[in-house]
Design an enzyme around this catalytic site. Structure first.
Site, PDB file in Angstrom:
ATOM      1  N   TYR A  53      38.550  52.322  57.638  1.00 46.75           N
ATOM      2  CA  TYR A  53      39.422  53.436  58.027  1.00 46.75           C
ATOM      3  C   TYR A  53      40.331  53.018  59.183  1.00 46.75           C
ATOM      4  O   TYR A  53      39.870  52.742  60.292  1.00 46.75           O
ATOM      5  CB  TYR A  53      38.603  54.682  58.403  1.00 46.75           C
ATOM      6  CG  TYR A  53      37.696  55.188  57.280  1.00 46.75           C
ATOM      7  CD1 TYR A  53      37.870  54.756  55.957  1.00 46.75           C
ATOM      8  CD2 TYR A  53      36.668  56.083  57.529  1.00 46.75           C
ATOM      9  CE1 TYR A  53      37.045  55.204  54.932  1.00 46.75           C
ATOM     10  CE2 TYR A  53      35.843  56.546  56.503  1.00 46.75           C
ATOM     11  CZ  TYR A  53      36.039  56.088  55.209  1.00 46.75           C
ATOM     12  OH  TYR A  53      35.215  56.531  54.195  1.00 46.75           O
ATOM     13  N   HIS A 111      29.973  49.747  51.594  1.00 49.63           N
ATOM     14  CA  HIS A 111      30.958  50.762  51.191  1.00 49.63           C
ATOM     15  C   HIS A 111      31.053  50.927  49.670  1.00 49.63           C
ATOM     16  O   HIS A 111      31.233  52.029  49.171  1.00 49.63           O
ATOM     17  CB  HIS A 111      32.323  50.387  51.776  1.00 49.63           C
ATOM     18  CG  HIS A 111      33.223  51.557  52.018  1.00 49.63           C
ATOM     19  ND1 HIS A 111      34.109  51.634  53.053  1.00 49.63           N
ATOM     20  CD2 HIS A 111      33.395  52.713  51.334  1.00 49.63           C
ATOM     21  CE1 HIS A 111      34.772  52.765  52.998  1.00 49.63           C
ATOM     22  NE2 HIS A 111      34.366  53.440  51.966  1.00 49.63           N
TER      23      HIS A 111
HETATM   24  P1  NAP Z   1      37.662  66.115  51.864  1.00 49.38           P
HETATM   25  O1  NAP Z   1      36.813  66.187  53.054  1.00 49.38           O
HETATM   26  O2  NAP Z   1      37.173  66.643  50.566  1.00 49.38           O
HETATM   27  O3  NAP Z   1      39.048  66.831  52.140  1.00 49.38           O
HETATM   28  C1  NAP Z   1      39.823  66.575  53.265  1.00 49.38           C
HETATM   29  C2  NAP Z   1      41.098  67.399  53.142  1.00 49.38           C
HETATM   30  O4  NAP Z   1      40.772  68.778  53.138  1.00 49.38           O
HETATM   31  C3  NAP Z   1      42.050  67.172  54.280  1.00 49.38           C
HETATM   32  O5  NAP Z   1      43.349  67.181  53.732  1.00 49.38           O
HETATM   33  C4  NAP Z   1      41.851  68.409  55.173  1.00 49.38           C
HETATM   34  O6  NAP Z   1      43.059  68.695  55.826  1.00 49.38           O
HETATM   35  C5  NAP Z   1      41.493  69.468  54.158  1.00 49.38           C
HETATM   36  N1  NAP Z   1      40.584  70.512  54.662  1.00 49.38           N
HETATM   37  C6  NAP Z   1      39.497  70.362  55.458  1.00 49.38           C
HETATM   38  N2  NAP Z   1      38.884  71.536  55.672  1.00 49.38           N
HETATM   39  C7  NAP Z   1      39.595  72.464  54.992  1.00 49.38           C
HETATM   40  C8  NAP Z   1      39.478  73.869  54.837  1.00 49.38           C
HETATM   41  N3  NAP Z   1      38.489  74.556  55.408  1.00 49.38           N
HETATM   42  N4  NAP Z   1      40.405  74.514  54.073  1.00 49.38           N
HETATM   43  C9  NAP Z   1      41.402  73.827  53.470  1.00 49.38           C
HETATM   44  N5  NAP Z   1      41.579  72.497  53.595  1.00 49.38           N
HETATM   45  C10 NAP Z   1      40.674  71.817  54.343  1.00 49.38           C
HETATM   46  O7  NAP Z   1      38.143  64.610  51.576  1.00 49.38           O
HETATM   47  P2  NAP Z   1      37.876  63.182  52.183  1.00 49.38           P
HETATM   48  O8  NAP Z   1      38.481  63.033  53.540  1.00 49.38           O
HETATM   49  O9  NAP Z   1      38.271  62.212  51.118  1.00 49.38           O
HETATM   50  O10 NAP Z   1      36.272  63.084  52.272  1.00 49.38           O
HETATM   51  C11 NAP Z   1      35.545  63.364  53.453  1.00 49.38           C
HETATM   52  C12 NAP Z   1      35.045  62.097  54.110  1.00 49.38           C
HETATM   53  O11 NAP Z   1      34.225  61.352  53.223  1.00 49.38           O
HETATM   54  C13 NAP Z   1      36.141  61.097  54.488  1.00 49.38           C
HETATM   55  O12 NAP Z   1      36.903  61.496  55.596  1.00 49.38           O
HETATM   56  C14 NAP Z   1      35.318  59.857  54.679  1.00 49.38           C
HETATM   57  O13 NAP Z   1      34.654  59.894  55.934  1.00 49.38           O
HETATM   58  C15 NAP Z   1      34.340  59.963  53.521  1.00 49.38           C
HETATM   59  N6  NAP Z   1      34.789  59.252  52.300  1.00 49.38           N
HETATM   60  C16 NAP Z   1      34.029  58.186  51.856  1.00 49.38           C
HETATM   61  C17 NAP Z   1      34.433  57.487  50.728  1.00 49.38           C
HETATM   62  C18 NAP Z   1      33.595  56.325  50.251  1.00 49.38           C
HETATM   63  O14 NAP Z   1      34.076  55.538  49.404  1.00 49.38           O
HETATM   64  N7  NAP Z   1      32.392  56.167  50.723  1.00 49.38           N
HETATM   65  C19 NAP Z   1      35.599  57.833  50.025  1.00 49.38           C
HETATM   66  C20 NAP Z   1      36.315  58.944  50.481  1.00 49.38           C
HETATM   67  C21 NAP Z   1      35.890  59.642  51.607  1.00 49.38           C
HETATM   68  P3  NAP Z   1      43.166  68.756  57.447  1.00 49.38           P
HETATM   69  O15 NAP Z   1      42.603  67.475  57.978  1.00 49.38           O
HETATM   70  O16 NAP Z   1      44.631  68.899  57.673  1.00 49.38           O
HETATM   71  O17 NAP Z   1      42.384  69.964  57.860  1.00 49.38           O
END
Ligand code: NAP
Length: 277
Positions: A53, A111
């Site tokens: 990241y 990862h």
């Molecule tokens: P997510 O958490 O499903 O969604 C994040 C998005 O949702 C952002 O655009 C955020 O915008 C928005 N959001 C957050 N809370 C909200 C709410 N209450 N209402 C409306 N929109 C909302 O997606 P993600 O970031 O992909 O997944 C979460 C975490 O999982 C990542 O940050 C990372 O740490 C991890 N991850 C791991 C892998 C892996 O391969 N292991 C892959 C992907 C992700 P704002 O920030 O503008 O609020």
């Protein structure tokens, strides 16, 4: 905070904050540090990150935000598969610790599966445990075949399999979830809000949300938190949304809610591999 148990006997919070897309722009650095500190003030006690990241940038933001507060946080980080050799893992972990400005990672994950023999990676995980640099280890994006390739004694000790899992993406339920649950290995659901996709505008979520005076995002998280041994790590850079997401822990879905969600977003009915973001 509700906790989930790891096979080691340790436990971790069922709710954490994701940090993908943080640490990518120096002009957002201070804002992101402030958001993480606000999250800690709100009661967030698990942070998920990765060396990937912001190419270390997210770990640097976290390192600054948790100064003086390390013990309030269960810290998860991940290493690139190309660093998964015996020495590569140790060096990657030491670089992460320098950026995180602390002396241990609570749960250190590979990862995604790569081409380096897993025996090397797990040997290094044990060495890192022995030196106190990590507490638990685990994997991410591992399908059944990948899990079965892990040396057998280590399979049972995985602190989690971090997987793409949300209402609209239930691929993990085909076989991976059962394999993990049989061994009491937690699932850590990433992209639990499906990255704020159309899922959050789905009529069924809006209807269930209205019954709970909640938001669609809260219902999406409450559904995951209803699944056994499952941790959610939604990402947001807005304290108000982090507070909203945290409150999903207090929502108890009814049998009727669960049936409606299940009908609109059924579990897979045929073999399917995990999705990946
Ligand atoms: P997510 O958490 O499903 O969604 C994040 C998005 O949702 C952002 O655009 C955020 O915008 C928005 N959001 C957050 N809370 C909200 C709410 N209450 N209402 C409306 N929109 C909302 O997606 P993600 O970031 O992909 O997944 C979460 C975490 O999982 C990542 O940050 C990372 O740490 C991890 N991850 C791991 C892998 C892996 O391969 N292991 C892959 C992907 C992700 P704002 O920030 O503008 O609020």
């Amino acid at each position: 905070m509700r906790n989930v148990n790891l096979p080691s006997g340790n436990s971790m919070p069922a709710f954490g904050l994701g940090t993908w897309r943080m640490g990518e722009h120096t002009d957002r650095y201070q804002r992101e540090v402030d958001v993480l500190r606000a999250a800690l003030d709100l009661g967030v006690s698990l942070i998920d990150t990765a060396e990937m990241y912001g190419e270390g940038g997210a770990e640097e933001v976290i390192g600054e935000a948790i100064q003086g507060r390390r013990d309030e946080i269960f810290l998860v980080s991940k290493l690139y598969p190309h660093n998964a050799s015996r020495n590569g893992v140790i060096e990657a972990c030491e670089r992460s610790l320098r950026r995180l400005n602390c002396d241990r990672i609570d749960l250190y994950l590979l990862h995604w599966p790569g081409s380096i023999p897993p025996a090397q990676t797990f040997e290094a995980f044990h060495a890192l445990q022995d030196s106190g640099k990590i507490v638990d280890f685990g994997v991410s994006n591992f399908n059944l075949g990948d899990l079965e390739n892990i040396p057998e004694p280590d399979q049972a000790q995985l602190g989690c399999n971090q997987v793409f899992y949300n209402l609209a993406h239930r691929e993990v339920e085909w076989e991976v979830a059962d394999w993990c649950r049989q061994r009491s290995i937690p699932l850590m659901a990433y992209s639990p809000l499906d990255q704020a996709s159309s899922l959050l505008r789905a009529p069924v979520l809006t209807e269930v949300a209205a019954r709970h005076s909640a938001s669609a995002a809260q219902i999406a998280l409450a559904w995951l938190l209803h699944q056994p041994n499952t941790v959610v790590i939604p990402k947001s850079v807005r304290p108000q949304r982090i507070e909203e997401n945290l409150a999903a822990l207090d929502i108890k879905l009814s049998t009727e809610d669960l049936a409606e969600l299940d009908k609109a977003y059924p579990a897979p009915a045929q073999p399917v591999r995990l999705g990946m973001r």
